[in-house]
Scaffold this motif. Structure first.
Motif, PDB file in Angstrom:
ATOM      1  N   LEU A  51       0.659  -1.117   0.163  1.00  0.00           N
ATOM      2  CA  LEU A  51      -0.063   0.076  -0.057  1.00  0.00           C
ATOM      3  C   LEU A  51       0.794   1.310   0.017  1.00  0.00           C
ATOM      4  N   ALA A  52       0.269   2.485  -0.412  1.00  0.00           N
ATOM      5  CA  ALA A  52       1.022   3.540  -0.494  1.00  0.00           C
ATOM      6  C   ALA A  52       0.014   4.667   0.112  1.00  0.00           C
ATOM      7  N   ALA A  53       0.529   5.906   0.587  1.00  0.00           N
ATOM      8  CA  ALA A  53      -0.108   7.014   0.947  1.00  0.00           C
ATOM      9  C   ALA A  53       0.625   8.147   0.863  1.00  0.00           C
ATOM     10  N   PRO A  54      -0.192   9.311   0.833  1.00  0.00           N
ATOM     11  CA  PRO A  54       0.609  10.593   0.814  1.00  0.00           C
ATOM     12  C   PRO A  54       1.641  10.723   1.954  1.00  0.00           C
ATOM     13  N   ALA A  55       2.788  11.150   1.676  1.00  0.00           N
ATOM     14  CA  ALA A  55       4.239  11.176   2.765  1.00  0.00           C
ATOM     15  C   ALA A  55       3.475  11.809   4.234  1.00  0.00           C
ATOM     16  N   GLY A  56       2.744  12.593   4.378  1.00  0.00           N
ATOM     17  CA  GLY A  56       2.339  13.288   5.364  1.00  0.00           C
ATOM     18  C   GLY A  56       1.825  12.250   6.575  1.00  0.00           C
ATOM     19  N   VAL A  57       1.403  10.785   5.920  1.00  0.00           N
ATOM     20  CA  VAL A  57       0.542  10.128   6.857  1.00  0.00           C
ATOM     21  C   VAL A  57       1.300   9.846   8.225  1.00  0.00           C
TER      22      VAL A  57
ATOM     23  N   LEU B 221     -11.602  12.686   4.017  1.00  0.00           N
ATOM     24  CA  LEU B 221     -11.764  13.836   3.681  1.00  0.00           C
ATOM     25  C   LEU B 221     -10.552  14.350   3.054  1.00  0.00           C
ATOM     26  N   PHE B 222      -9.337  14.200   3.465  1.00  0.00           N
ATOM     27  CA  PHE B 222      -8.011  14.802   3.281  1.00  0.00           C
ATOM     28  C   PHE B 222      -7.884  14.318   1.611  1.00  0.00           C
ATOM     29  N   LEU B 223      -8.037  12.868   1.368  1.00  0.00           N
ATOM     30  CA  LEU B 223      -7.880  12.439   0.149  1.00  0.00           C
ATOM     31  C   LEU B 223      -8.710  12.966  -1.051  1.00  0.00           C
ATOM     32  N   SER B 224     -10.127  12.986  -0.416  1.00  0.00           N
ATOM     33  CA  SER B 224     -11.139  13.516  -1.593  1.00  0.00           C
ATOM     34  C   SER B 224     -10.885  14.852  -1.909  1.00  0.00           C
ATOM     35  N   ILE B 225     -10.427  15.917  -1.021  1.00  0.00           N
ATOM     36  CA  ILE B 225     -10.299  17.281  -1.382  1.00  0.00           C
ATOM     37  C   ILE B 225      -8.990  17.372  -1.938  1.00  0.00           C
ATOM     38  N   ALA B 226      -7.972  16.936  -1.511  1.00  0.00           N
ATOM     39  CA  ALA B 226      -6.383  16.914  -2.160  1.00  0.00           C
ATOM     40  C   ALA B 226      -6.333  16.285  -3.329  1.00  0.00           C
ATOM     41  N   PHE B 227      -6.786  15.012  -3.450  1.00  0.00           N
ATOM     42  CA  PHE B 227      -6.517  14.189  -4.925  1.00  0.00           C
ATOM     43  C   PHE B 227      -7.710  13.993  -5.458  1.00  0.00           C
ATOM     44  N   GLY B 228      -9.028  14.184  -4.940  1.00  0.00           N
ATOM     45  CA  GLY B 228     -10.352  13.947  -5.700  1.00  0.00           C
ATOM     46  C   GLY B 228     -10.269  12.361  -6.002  1.00  0.00           C
ATOM     47  N   SER B 229      -9.795  11.718  -4.869  1.00  0.00           N
ATOM     48  CA  SER B 229      -9.895  10.123  -4.900  1.00  0.00           C
ATOM     49  C   SER B 229      -9.604   9.702  -3.690  1.00  0.00           C
ATOM     50  N   LEU B 230     -10.235   8.458  -3.354  1.00  0.00           N
ATOM     51  CA  LEU B 230     -10.069   7.824  -2.281  1.00  0.00           C
ATOM     52  C   LEU B 230      -9.082   6.370  -2.560  1.00  0.00           C
ATOM     53  N   SER B 231      -8.060   6.654  -3.667  1.00  0.00           N
ATOM     54  CA  SER B 231      -7.411   5.174  -3.761  1.00  0.00           C
ATOM     55  C   SER B 231      -6.312   5.113  -2.856  1.00  0.00           C
ATOM     56  N   PHE B 232      -5.892   5.920  -2.162  1.00  0.00           N
ATOM     57  CA  PHE B 232      -4.813   5.678  -1.344  1.00  0.00           C
ATOM     58  C   PHE B 232      -5.460   5.635   0.360  1.00  0.00           C
ATOM     59  N   LEU B 233      -6.783   5.426   0.319  1.00  0.00           N
ATOM     60  CA  LEU B 233      -7.329   5.315   1.736  1.00  0.00           C
ATOM     61  C   LEU B 233      -6.924   4.132   2.493  1.00  0.00           C
ATOM     62  N   PRO B 234      -6.733   3.041   2.062  1.00  0.00           N
ATOM     63  CA  PRO B 234      -6.151   1.722   2.929  1.00  0.00           C
ATOM     64  C   PRO B 234      -4.716   2.120   3.302  1.00  0.00           C
TER      65      PRO B 234
END
Length: 182
Positions: free
Chosen positions: A45-51, A136-149
């Motif tokens: 899995l991957a996520a934005p680095a601020g995680v 919320l962050f992923l929806s607004i920042a990236f327009g997608s929940l693909s990184f949610l897991p």
């Protein structure tokens, strides 16, 4: 200086450090997303680095709320988000502000309700806050929940470690109950 005043002074210093650390984690999370983009978090899995910074922020905000009050915590959040505009693009900062604000409301309810059981409060508030914050962050920042897991997993690492440390600390500080006599 009497011991009570000394303890109060130490408590104020610790609270101040926690507030500064909380603000720092909010800013660092936004900076990391802006600077590094997406990073691996394990299990493919991957996520934005601020995680990883957000995981710490989720726990620090509980401590700041407990030690300094909700108004101080919300003020610290506002400062962190405001400074984030200088270190990240505005889309990331806005997404962060909205996500932190809503997850904070959820955490207020959970943490305040469960607070007498500190480790459980940190764990419950942190995990539920991680899901709300991430969605919320992923929806607004990236327009997608693909990184949610990956986002939730990355935050869960920090929240679980913090809750475990709180539980160990509480166990060490609180005396064991006396065995019942028959």
């Amino acid at each position: 200086m009497p011991a009570v005043q000394e303890e109060d002074s130490v408590s104020k210093v610790v609270s101040g450090v926690a507030v500064a650390a909380y603000v720092g984690t909010v800013v660092a999370a936004n900076w990391a997303v802006h600077r590094f983009g997406v990073v691996p978090v394990g299990f493919g899995l991957a996520a934005p680095a601020g995680v990883y910074f957000v995981a710490l922020a989720l726990v620090l905000r509980d401590y700041v709320q407990w030690a300094s009050g909700k108004a101080v915590m919300l003020g610290a959040l506002a400062v962190g988000v405001g400074v984030s505009y200088w270190v990240a693009d505005s889309r990331i900062a806005v997404a962060s502000a909205v996500a932190f604000a809503f997850s904070e409301l959820v955490d207020f309810g959970l943490f305040t309700w469960i607070q007498p059981r500190w480790a459980r409060a940190v764990l419950a508030g942190g995990l539920v806050g991680a899901v709300v914050d991430s969605a919320l962050f992923l929806s607004i920042a990236f327009g997608s929940l693909s990184f949610l897991p990956g986002q939730v997993l990355g935050k869960a690492y920090g929240v679980a470690i913090a809750a475990g440390l709180v539980a160990l600390r509480r166990r060490r500080v609180q005396p064991e109950p006396e065995p019942a006599t028959v």
